[in-house]
Structure formats: C-alpha cells, structure tokens
Write a protein that holds these residues in place. Structure first.
Motif, PDB file in Angstrom:
ATOM      1  N   TYR A 172      -4.818  68.142 121.841  1.00  0.00           N
ATOM      2  CA  TYR A 172      -4.825  67.103 120.812  1.00  0.00           C
ATOM      3  C   TYR A 172      -4.743  65.719 121.473  1.00  0.00           C
ATOM      4  O   TYR A 172      -5.445  64.781 121.084  1.00  0.00           O
ATOM      5  CB  TYR A 172      -3.637  67.334 119.873  1.00  0.00           C
TER       6      TYR A 172
ATOM      7  N   ARG B 213      -6.900  68.942 113.164  1.00  0.00           N
ATOM      8  CA  ARG B 213      -5.872  68.033 113.667  1.00  0.00           C
ATOM      9  C   ARG B 213      -5.430  67.131 112.523  1.00  0.00           C
ATOM     10  O   ARG B 213      -6.245  66.704 111.717  1.00  0.00           O
ATOM     11  CB  ARG B 213      -6.424  67.185 114.814  1.00  0.00           C
TER      12      ARG B 213
ATOM     13  N   ASN C 141      -0.783  69.837 113.101  1.00  0.00           N
ATOM     14  CA  ASN C 141      -2.008  70.621 112.937  1.00  0.00           C
ATOM     15  C   ASN C 141      -2.096  71.018 111.469  1.00  0.00           C
ATOM     16  O   ASN C 141      -1.113  71.485 110.883  1.00  0.00           O
ATOM     17  CB  ASN C 141      -1.966  71.863 113.832  1.00  0.00           C
TER      18      ASN C 141
ATOM     19  N   TRP D 188      -8.052  64.635 122.792  1.00  0.00           N
ATOM     20  CA  TRP D 188      -8.922  64.228 121.686  1.00  0.00           C
ATOM     21  C   TRP D 188      -8.628  62.785 121.269  1.00  0.00           C
ATOM     22  O   TRP D 188      -9.547  61.963 121.124  1.00  0.00           O
ATOM     23  CB  TRP D 188      -8.709  65.186 120.517  1.00  0.00           C
TER      24      TRP D 188
END
Length: 324
Positions: free
Chosen positions: A77, A46, A11, A80
């Motif tokens: 994440y 991200r 991150n 995504w």
C-alpha cells in the motif's frame, strides 16, 4: 502550502446487494435484527479516510503528508501511495496489529451498511505532529480526519497549542463521540467538514446551534450529496456549488474523501473557496463513477474538459494554471 492529512489507513472489502435493505427490515422487530445479505460482488480495495484524501491530493499534484498508523502489511500500500505523490514517511507501523479493515455492503438504492476494524489505527495516538512538522520544514494546515478517537483529540489539541491551523473532519467517528469530545475537536478549526446528516448530529450532540458553531470555526463546509456543497462563514453569504453531471453511479464509497482532497488541493493552490469546492466536486464525481476509493484515473485533459463544461472558462482558466 504544506498540508498534512491525519486519518485512517485501511483495506476496504466492498460488496453489492441487488435488493434494498429497507425491504428486509420489519418495523416492529428492529430491536431484534438478525439479517444476512447474499451479495453479488466483492471488491477488495485500498481505503481509509486519511489515505483516500491523501491519494486524491497526490493525484492533483499537491504532495500531501499522510499521518496515520498501519500494520506490517502496509508495504505494498505504501508503494502505491508513494507512486501517486503521497509522502508516507510519517506513517507509524505497528509491530503487533494489522492495518485497519472496512467491510461495507451497498444496496440497489446506494444505502450502505458497514463495519470497521481498527487494528493498527489505535496506535495513531502515539504520533506527535511536531516531529512531522520538523521533518518537512513546518505545516501550514492539518486536516484531522476520522481516526482513532484519542489520536484525533491529541492532534487537535497539539495543533491548537502550537498554533497550526487545522480542519476538523469527524465523518464516520462522529457516531461514537459524545458532545464534549466534539466540542474539543471543532472549536477553533479553520475548516469544519461534514455532510448534512453529520451537521445535524454535531449540533444535536454539542448543543450548539449552527450560528454558534459558525462563531467557533473559520469556515463550515457542508456536502449536500447530489445538490453539491454549501460553504458558510460568519457574517457572510453562503456559497453554494453544484456538481458536474455523472456518467455513471458505480459506488458512493469515498466520495466525501475525494471532495475533501479536491477542496484541500484548491486551498494549497491559493484559489478561493468557491473554486476549491468546484475542484472537490469534480474529483468526487470521478470517484462515484468508479468502484473503489482510489481506482479512478485522473487525466488532466479529461478533468479540465468536464470541469470547464460545468463551471465555465473563467473557473477552468484559474484552476488549470495550478493543475499541471
């Protein structure tokens, strides 16, 4: 072509400082630096080298396999990346540590100062590539990006022992590696990625000249910032590819990762080195125009319009046949 991308998953905390770092440094006091920069903005995004490269490849439709380690906080994440065409089934989840974190400040001249917390990334050394290959039916290329140093060495040696072609991409980790480790990571690589500074650092730390390194790798790819990229192969003329015009310069973070994503996608499509580099440069341009390494929107018509304008109709026709 099945390409696995190993590397950090993180991150990013990205901040902007309105002045220049160089104006705050006192030449004869560099041995006792103690500075705090009042920043104007903070963006939480991200990131991570492996995830950034895989995301870009997923956007181009080449379905990369992400290999790395993350914490239990990775689920959002993961969703995504899954939505954007990345195979995340080979990501190792730590039971103890958080996903890695990159904290970076960029000044008005686009210089950067950053720190990286490894967290779960340290467990990437536990991943065996053969299990990844068995799951997906074999690997044609492994891009070994910046990651836990022991993981990078393990993955490189496994590729070498199992005869899997690999690309060496040290990026941020080169600063903490010594000559012997760098020699292990690059010898026999099908591709060696670096920017100009990293290229000089590789040669300095290994004690090998550019010519000697070209004798040990298949293709050496050196990004040149605003000047584009140079591709070198032993006994052949260099290929130099320029970059498209930028609409804006928002944030340089992740530009190198985007180039690699485009270049590797070109290899996956089977186009030549020049075309692959052109795809990489176009994708890198989209990233520099956006704050965040995975926040850009890749629309085929827009991408191809700008690609055609910079590289011509012949190049666009060849690339467009694969970019669907």
């Amino acid at each position: 072509m099945r390409i696995a991308v190993t590397g950090s998953i993180a991150n990013d905390h990205l901040m902007t400082f309105p002045g220049k770092f160089s104006d705050q440094l006192v030449a004869d006091q560099l041995h006792t630096v103690s500075l705090s920069f009042l920043v104007d903005t903070l963006d939480i995004r991200r990131g991570g080298v492996g995830a950034n490269i895989a995301f870009g490849m997923g956007q181009l439709g080449t379905n990369p396999i992400l290999v790395g380690a993350a914490g239990a906080d990775f689920e959002e994440y993961r969703a995504w990346l899954d939505r954007h065409g990345v195979d995340t089934h080979s990501v190792h989840i730590s039971e103890l540590l958080h996903t890695a974190r990159f904290v970076c400040t960029t000044d008005a001249a686009h210089n950067q100062i950053g720190s990286f917390y490894t967290g779960a990334m340290s467990e990437a050394r536990q991943i065996e590539l053969q299990s990844v290959a068995d799951r997906v039916g074999g690997l044609d290329l492994v891009c070994i990006g910046a990651d836990d140093p022991e993981a990078m060495i393990r993955h490189t040696e496994e590729c070498r022992n199992r005869g899997i072609p690999f690309a060496a991409d040290f990026s941020q980790q080169i600063a903490r590696m010594d000559g012997p480790d760098i020699r292990v990571l690059l010898e026999g690589a099908a591709y060696l990625f670096s920017n100009e500074y990293e290229k000089e650092l590789v040669e300095s730390k290994t004690g090998w000249t550019d010519k000697e390194i070209l004798g040990k790798v298949g293709t050496r790819v050196t990004t040149l910032g605003a000047k584009g990229v140079r591709i070198d192969r032993e006994g052949e003329e260099s290929i130099v590819v320029g970059v498209p015009d930028e609409n804006a310069k928002a944030d340089p973070t992740g530009v190198g990762d985007a180039f690699r994503a485009g270049f590797l996608s070109g290899l996956s499509w089977g186009v030549g080195l020049e075309r692959a580099a052109q795809v990489g440069c176009m994708l890198a341009t989209l990233v520099i125009e956006t704050v965040g390494t995975q926040e850009y929107e890749l629309r085929r018509a827009h991408f191809m319009e700008r690609f055609t304008k910079r590289y011509g109709q012949d190049a666009a026709t060849e690339v467009g046949a694969h970019f669907l």
